[in-house]
Motif scaffolding. Structure first.
Motif, PDB file in Angstrom:
ATOM      1  N   LEU A 131       0.797  -1.217   0.000  1.00 30.16           N
ATOM      2  CA  LEU A 131       0.000   0.000   0.000  1.00 30.16           C
ATOM      3  C   LEU A 131       0.832   1.271   0.000  1.00 30.16           C
ATOM      4  O   LEU A 131       0.372   2.310  -0.477  1.00 30.16           O
ATOM      5  CB  LEU A 131      -0.917   0.023   1.226  1.00 30.16           C
ATOM      6  CG  LEU A 131      -1.821  -1.197   1.435  1.00 30.16           C
ATOM      7  CD1 LEU A 131      -2.605  -1.047   2.728  1.00 30.16           C
ATOM      8  CD2 LEU A 131      -2.755  -1.395   0.250  1.00 30.16           C
ATOM      9  N   LEU A 132       2.040   1.206   0.547  1.00 33.28           N
ATOM     10  CA  LEU A 132       2.858   2.395   0.762  1.00 33.28           C
ATOM     11  C   LEU A 132       3.884   2.581  -0.347  1.00 33.28           C
ATOM     12  O   LEU A 132       4.251   1.632  -1.053  1.00 33.28           O
ATOM     13  CB  LEU A 132       3.586   2.302   2.103  1.00 33.28           C
ATOM     14  CG  LEU A 132       2.729   2.074   3.351  1.00 33.28           C
ATOM     15  CD1 LEU A 132       3.620   2.021   4.586  1.00 33.28           C
ATOM     16  CD2 LEU A 132       1.664   3.155   3.489  1.00 33.28           C
ATOM     17  N   LEU A 160       4.425   7.357   1.952  1.00 34.81           N
ATOM     18  CA  LEU A 160       3.256   8.075   1.473  1.00 34.81           C
ATOM     19  C   LEU A 160       2.195   7.094   0.998  1.00 34.81           C
ATOM     20  O   LEU A 160       2.508   5.948   0.646  1.00 34.81           O
ATOM     21  CB  LEU A 160       3.628   8.997   0.309  1.00 34.81           C
ATOM     22  CG  LEU A 160       4.810   9.946   0.519  1.00 34.81           C
ATOM     23  CD1 LEU A 160       5.121  10.682  -0.778  1.00 34.81           C
ATOM     24  CD2 LEU A 160       4.520  10.927   1.641  1.00 34.81           C
ATOM     25  N   ILE A 161       0.977   7.552   0.977  1.00 36.68           N
ATOM     26  CA  ILE A 161      -0.098   6.882   0.255  1.00 36.68           C
ATOM     27  C   ILE A 161      -0.557   7.852  -0.823  1.00 36.68           C
ATOM     28  O   ILE A 161      -0.832   9.025  -0.539  1.00 36.68           O
ATOM     29  CB  ILE A 161      -1.259   6.491   1.182  1.00 36.68           C
ATOM     30  CG1 ILE A 161      -0.814   5.354   2.111  1.00 36.68           C
ATOM     31  CG2 ILE A 161      -2.484   6.064   0.379  1.00 36.68           C
ATOM     32  CD1 ILE A 161      -1.866   4.914   3.106  1.00 36.68           C
ATOM     33  N   TYR A 185      -9.179   4.034   4.813  1.00 39.05           N
ATOM     34  CA  TYR A 185      -8.552   3.455   3.621  1.00 39.05           C
ATOM     35  C   TYR A 185      -7.870   2.133   3.945  1.00 39.05           C
ATOM     36  O   TYR A 185      -8.035   1.141   3.221  1.00 39.05           O
ATOM     37  CB  TYR A 185      -7.537   4.436   3.027  1.00 39.05           C
ATOM     38  CG  TYR A 185      -6.707   3.812   1.934  1.00 39.05           C
ATOM     39  CD1 TYR A 185      -7.277   3.489   0.710  1.00 39.05           C
ATOM     40  CD2 TYR A 185      -5.365   3.514   2.135  1.00 39.05           C
ATOM     41  CE1 TYR A 185      -6.523   2.892  -0.294  1.00 39.05           C
ATOM     42  CE2 TYR A 185      -4.603   2.920   1.151  1.00 39.05           C
ATOM     43  CZ  TYR A 185      -5.191   2.613  -0.066  1.00 39.05           C
ATOM     44  OH  TYR A 185      -4.440   2.010  -1.046  1.00 39.05           O
ATOM     45  N   LEU A 186      -7.115   2.104   5.034  1.00 35.54           N
ATOM     46  CA  LEU A 186      -6.424   0.861   5.395  1.00 35.54           C
ATOM     47  C   LEU A 186      -7.413  -0.267   5.660  1.00 35.54           C
ATOM     48  O   LEU A 186      -7.197  -1.410   5.229  1.00 35.54           O
ATOM     49  CB  LEU A 186      -5.548   1.102   6.622  1.00 35.54           C
ATOM     50  CG  LEU A 186      -4.361   2.063   6.442  1.00 35.54           C
ATOM     51  CD1 LEU A 186      -3.627   2.245   7.760  1.00 35.54           C
ATOM     52  CD2 LEU A 186      -3.405   1.570   5.365  1.00 35.54           C
ATOM     53  N   CYS A 240       4.410  -2.924  -7.126  1.00 37.79           N
ATOM     54  CA  CYS A 240       3.278  -2.049  -7.427  1.00 37.79           C
ATOM     55  C   CYS A 240       2.599  -1.516  -6.164  1.00 37.79           C
ATOM     56  O   CYS A 240       2.509  -2.195  -5.155  1.00 37.79           O
ATOM     57  CB  CYS A 240       2.254  -2.801  -8.271  1.00 37.79           C
ATOM     58  SG  CYS A 240       2.838  -3.186  -9.929  1.00 37.79           S
ATOM     59  N   TYR A 241       2.109  -0.302  -6.269  1.00 38.95           N
ATOM     60  CA  TYR A 241       1.254   0.323  -5.264  1.00 38.95           C
ATOM     61  C   TYR A 241       0.440   1.365  -6.005  1.00 38.95           C
ATOM     62  O   TYR A 241       0.764   1.754  -7.143  1.00 38.95           O
ATOM     63  CB  TYR A 241       2.069   0.951  -4.132  1.00 38.95           C
ATOM     64  CG  TYR A 241       3.129   1.926  -4.597  1.00 38.95           C
ATOM     65  CD1 TYR A 241       2.837   3.271  -4.812  1.00 38.95           C
ATOM     66  CD2 TYR A 241       4.428   1.496  -4.842  1.00 38.95           C
ATOM     67  CE1 TYR A 241       3.799   4.157  -5.244  1.00 38.95           C
ATOM     68  CE2 TYR A 241       5.401   2.376  -5.289  1.00 38.95           C
ATOM     69  CZ  TYR A 241       5.089   3.699  -5.490  1.00 38.95           C
ATOM     70  OH  TYR A 241       6.050   4.578  -5.934  1.00 38.95           O
ATOM     71  N   ARG A 242      -0.625   1.827  -5.389  1.00 38.13           N
ATOM     72  CA  ARG A 242      -1.475   2.805  -6.043  1.00 38.13           C
ATOM     73  C   ARG A 242      -0.693   4.083  -6.326  1.00 38.13           C
ATOM     74  O   ARG A 242      -0.051   4.634  -5.445  1.00 38.13           O
ATOM     75  CB  ARG A 242      -2.691   3.114  -5.156  1.00 38.13           C
ATOM     76  CG  ARG A 242      -3.764   3.933  -5.849  1.00 38.13           C
ATOM     77  CD  ARG A 242      -4.985   4.088  -4.973  1.00 38.13           C
ATOM     78  NE  ARG A 242      -4.735   4.935  -3.814  1.00 38.13           N
ATOM     79  CZ  ARG A 242      -5.685   5.311  -2.954  1.00 38.13           C
ATOM     80  NH1 ARG A 242      -6.933   4.882  -3.109  1.00 38.13           N
ATOM     81  NH2 ARG A 242      -5.386   6.094  -1.931  1.00 38.13           N
TER      82      ARG A 242
END
Length: 321
Positions: free
Chosen positions: A64-65, A81-82, A117-118, A225-227
């Motif tokens: 996620l991070l 960061l997110i 979100y988490l 990968c992460y958003r």
């Protein structure tokens, strides 16, 4: 969260996002000098505190991070960061894992949105997310401090000092023996001197990490990968960010500091010139005088003379154009 340390002699409450702790205790420059010399402490108990426990906590957060945390060593501080799907910064987390729990502090009031979100991303992972703001107070002690850390307290040790995740019922006892208190304004002055960005101050709704120099410190370029990763990779490999962070030396003859959001223009264009950026944080520093951080367009010449509203400003490069 209103801090009990606001009852200390000389305490003047902070306003805005930092409401709940002291802006200063009567002598801003003395407080700055004390922190710079490694003495005293800063009450940051208004900041949000979030914990993640469970066997999968690090591998799950890694997905996620922006930071590489799957193998984060116990006791090693990091920040992350997110991002949104478009790569814009939504959350900044300051982390440490104590072997069983990941402790994070975040901007005041942002913990609820972060936790929502988490929670939405837990799926089948063995993790538990908790808001600990009500029972844990963040305290900062500067680099070089010999203040003893209370037993059983999680600690983030960084080049700038230590962040202590202190039970709230122990906050006043800690303050009694930790040396002179320094307000959030002193802490902010040193942050600006160190060119360290802060979410909600150096960021707006479209800020990407490259603009603030968060690549490397909060963003790992070789992880999976992460958003928002596509934007990070594309800008890093193929282009330049549209804006860049600069450090400003402000004209010391001005009485008022340009506020957050104050327009920045080229001095040669005069007061009616085109806006090329905005002030993000301005402070009075005990040695440097009035200084600020600002976001300006990437193509602004690094030697250009600037104006922050009506205040003349000389710039230092933080993020290369």
């Amino acid at each position: 969260m209103k801090s009990p340390l606001l009852s200390l002699p000389g305490a003047v409450p902070a306003e805005g996002v930092d409401e709940g702790v002291a802006a200063h205790y009567g002598d801003l420059f003395r407080e700055q000098r004390a922190l710079a010399d490694g003495t005293g402490f800063v009450d940051l108990s208004h900041r949000g505190v979030v914990t993640v426990t469970g066997d999968d906590r690090l591998s799950w957060l890694h997905l996620l991070l922006t930071q590489h945390v799957s193998d984060l060593p116990t006791g090693q501080a990091t920040e992350a960061l997110i991002l949104s799907a478009n790569g814009h910064i939504e959350h900044a987390l300051y982390l440490v894992d104590d072997g069983t729990t990941v402790w994070a502090h975040v901007e005041p009031g942002s913990q609820e949105a972060l936790i929502a979100y988490l929670e939405s991303m837990k799926f089948f992972y063995r993790v538990e997310v908790a808001d600990r703001t009500a029972d844990i107070a963040l305290v900062h002690v500067p680099a070089g401090s010999i203040t003893e850390v209370p037993e059983g307290v999680a600690v983030r040790e960084t080049p700038y000092g230590r962040d202590l995740f202190l039970p709230r019922e122990r906050l006043e006892a800690f303050a009694d023996r930790a040396g002179p208190p320094a307000g959030i304004l002193a802490h902010e002055a040193l942050r600006v001197e160190q060119h360290r960005p802060r979410l909600g101050f150096e960021t707006d709704h479209r800020t990407i990490p490259h603009e603030l120099g968060w690549i490397g410190t909060a963003v790992h370029l070789q992880k999976g990968c992460y958003r928002g990763q596509e934007t990070v990779a594309r800008v890093h490999n193929l282009g330049k960010p549209p804006r860049r962070l600069v450090f400003l030396h402000l004209d010391g003859s001005e009485v008022h500091l340009p506020p957050n959001g104050a327009e920045v223009r080229l001095a040669d264009d005069g007061p009616d010139g085109r806006k090329i950026g905005f002030v993000t944080t301005s402070v009075r520093h005990h040695e440097l005088g009035p200084v600020a951080l600002a976001l300006v367009k990437r193509n602004v010449p690094v030697d250009a003379r600037l104006m922050a509203e009506t205040t003349a400003a000389a710039q230092e490069t933080v993020v290369e154009p």
